[in-house]
Scaffold this motif. Structure first.
Motif: not given
Length: 127
Positions: A102-107, A114-116
């Motif tokens: 599952k995508p990690v959501i920015n709080r 988005i990252g490497w």
């Protein structure tokens, strides 16, 4: 669309980083009176710091951004020919996911982070 870059460490990058972070003074034992290093002493300290950086696990982004992974692979081949290097890997800039996919959501923004991430070349064999 992903963006690709090469991460790793080369002797040239380690030497440049060592030059930036190596101090030109050393403690003298007296409070507030450090001793100035000579050029030979400083060069020796830089070489030791560069060797320590090459031996560590720290990696940096070595290349500019590429549109396709084959260009990053060409960069890796050239870097290996040019000198000492280690841990050269292609990473893609994309949405970060957790262990369940599952995508990690920015709080703060409530958007996917988005990252490497490591890029693994997927080979498909169509029969």
């Amino acid at each position: 669309m992903s963006t690709f870059a090469v991460f790793g460490m080369t002797a040239d990058v380690a030497l440049a980083e060592a030059r930036k972070i190596t101090k030109t003074t050393r403690p003298s034992g007296k409070a507030g009176a450090p001793l100035q290093l000579t050029l030979a002493e400083w060069n020796e300290a830089v070489e030791q710091r560069a060797a320590a950086i090459m031996a560590s696990e720290k990696v940096k982004q070595l290349s500019h951004l590429f549109d396709a992974p084959q260009y990053a692979q060409q960069f890796i081949e050239l870097a290996r020919k040019s000198g000492q290097c280690r841990d050269l890997r292609i990473r893609a800039k994309c949405e970060l996911t957790d262990s369940k996919g599952k995508p990690v959501i920015n709080r703060k923004t409530k958007l996917p982070r988005i990252g490497w991430t490591e890029y693994h070349h997927a080979t498909s064999s169509a029969a």
